[in-house]
Design a protein around this motif. Structure first.
Motif, PDB file in Angstrom:
ATOM      1  N   GLN A 174       0.830  -1.202   0.000  1.00 15.24           N
ATOM      2  CA  GLN A 174       0.000   0.000   0.000  1.00 15.24           C
ATOM      3  C   GLN A 174       0.868   1.256   0.000  1.00 15.24           C
ATOM      4  O   GLN A 174       0.977   1.966   1.002  1.00 15.24           O
ATOM      5  N   ASN A 184      -5.291   7.962  -0.193  1.00 15.49           N
ATOM      6  CA  ASN A 184      -6.526   7.557   0.488  1.00 15.49           C
ATOM      7  C   ASN A 184      -7.261   6.477  -0.287  1.00 15.49           C
ATOM      8  O   ASN A 184      -7.798   5.526   0.297  1.00 15.49           O
ATOM      9  N   ARG A 185      -7.245   6.586  -1.621  1.00 12.74           N
ATOM     10  CA  ARG A 185      -7.874   5.541  -2.439  1.00 12.74           C
ATOM     11  C   ARG A 185      -7.153   4.209  -2.261  1.00 12.74           C
ATOM     12  O   ARG A 185      -7.782   3.152  -2.212  1.00 12.74           O
ATOM     13  N   ILE A 197      -5.304   3.187   0.396  1.00 14.96           N
ATOM     14  CA  ILE A 197      -5.383   2.633   1.751  1.00 14.96           C
ATOM     15  C   ILE A 197      -6.824   2.375   2.187  1.00 14.96           C
ATOM     16  O   ILE A 197      -7.156   1.298   2.699  1.00 14.96           O
ATOM     17  N   ASN A 198      -7.698   3.365   1.986  1.00 17.07           N
ATOM     18  CA  ASN A 198      -9.062   3.281   2.518  1.00 17.07           C
ATOM     19  C   ASN A 198     -10.099   2.858   1.484  1.00 17.07           C
ATOM     20  O   ASN A 198     -11.269   2.645   1.833  1.00 17.07           O
ATOM     21  N   LYS A 199      -9.682   2.769   0.220  1.00 17.73           N
ATOM     22  CA  LYS A 199     -10.573   2.318  -0.854  1.00 17.73           C
ATOM     23  C   LYS A 199     -11.824   3.202  -0.969  1.00 17.73           C
ATOM     24  O   LYS A 199     -12.932   2.716  -1.219  1.00 17.73           O
ATOM     25  N   ARG A 200     -11.657   4.508  -0.754  1.00 15.89           N
ATOM     26  CA  ARG A 200     -12.785   5.407  -0.928  1.00 15.89           C
ATOM     27  C   ARG A 200     -12.277   6.781  -1.362  1.00 15.89           C
ATOM     28  O   ARG A 200     -11.091   7.068  -1.277  1.00 15.89           O
ATOM     29  N   GLU A 201     -13.192   7.611  -1.801  1.00 17.56           N
ATOM     30  CA  GLU A 201     -12.848   8.916  -2.312  1.00 17.56           C
ATOM     31  C   GLU A 201     -12.988   9.984  -1.228  1.00 17.56           C
ATOM     32  O   GLU A 201     -13.862   9.893  -0.368  1.00 17.56           O
ATOM     33  N   LEU A 202     -12.126  10.991  -1.280  1.00 16.88           N
ATOM     34  CA  LEU A 202     -12.265  12.190  -0.471  1.00 16.88           C
ATOM     35  C   LEU A 202     -12.384  13.380  -1.415  1.00 16.88           C
ATOM     36  O   LEU A 202     -11.812  13.378  -2.497  1.00 16.88           O
TER      37      LEU A 202
END
Length: 211
Positions: A17, A198-199, A201-206
């Motif tokens: 990651q 962030n995409r 590590i957290n698999k989502r968008e900010l």
């Protein structure tokens, strides 16, 4: 006789990651022909990871030494230095290895001259990384590197990673544009990099606004 840890002369493996820092890697690649690249920043800025990504992604021939306080003695440092190069060119520098068996090492200038003369015979350029150089305060080690960088063989390119500026004589290299410097301000993530990390590590968008 000093027992050398083989893990100290191996490049750290990269985790899964990680953000690929393309702009900085291209910057390193562009300056790879210079005698010295300095990467200076506090702990946690990703210095080691960046260099490791560069060497791996560009398939650069390299030797690596991870330093700590136990390496802060010239004979120990020299042993790691020679064995790191020997790892990419087996049988390298039998003369220097003979010096290491002496009860007292020759003068630093003699060792540097011998090493330089033997490196001239190398057929391929390579990069030597000294990681965590902030642990070094043996003046003979600093003098050794100063002498090596005065008239280095063209095939050797040195990378020093440190949390603080090394006490080396760098004016000549600055004058002739033979040194490249990357500091903490260069390593700080931009907004796009934070979004991408962030995409990963957290698999989502900010949103950029939230960043």
């Amino acid at each position: 006789m000093t027992v050398l840890l083989k893990t100290r002369i191996s490049r750290p493996k990269l985790g899964a990651q990680l953000l690929y820092r393309d702009a900085l890697i291209q910057r390193l690649e562009y300056n790879s022909s210079k005698r010295l690249i300095l990467i200076l920043a506090a702990s946690g800025f990703g210095k080691t990871t960046l260099v490791s990504q560069w060497l791996e992604s560009k398939a650069r021939k390299h030797a690596w030494i991870s330093l700590d306080k136990d390496c802060n003695h010239f004979s120990t440092f020299l042993s790691y230095f020679v064995h790191a190069i020997d790892k990419i060119s087996p049988g390298f520098s039998k003369n220097i290895q003979r010096y290491l068996n002496f009860q007292k090492l020759p003068e630093v200038d003699e060792i540097t001259a011998t090493l330089t003369n033997e490196l001239i015979d190398f057929q391929e350029h390579f990069i030597l990384v000294l990681d965590d150089y902030q642990w070094v305060n043996d003046l003979r080690i600093h003098h050794f590197l100063d002498e090596l960088l005065k008239y280095p063989p063209s095939i050797l390119h040195l990378v020093i990673i440190s949390r603080r500026d090394p006490p080396l004589i760098l004016g000549r290299m600055r004058l002739y544009d033979q040194m490249h410097l990357i500091r903490g301000k260069d390593l700080i993530f931009g907004v796009d990099e934070i979004l991408e990390l962030n995409r990963i590590i957290n698999k989502r968008e900010l949103s950029p606004e939230l960043v």
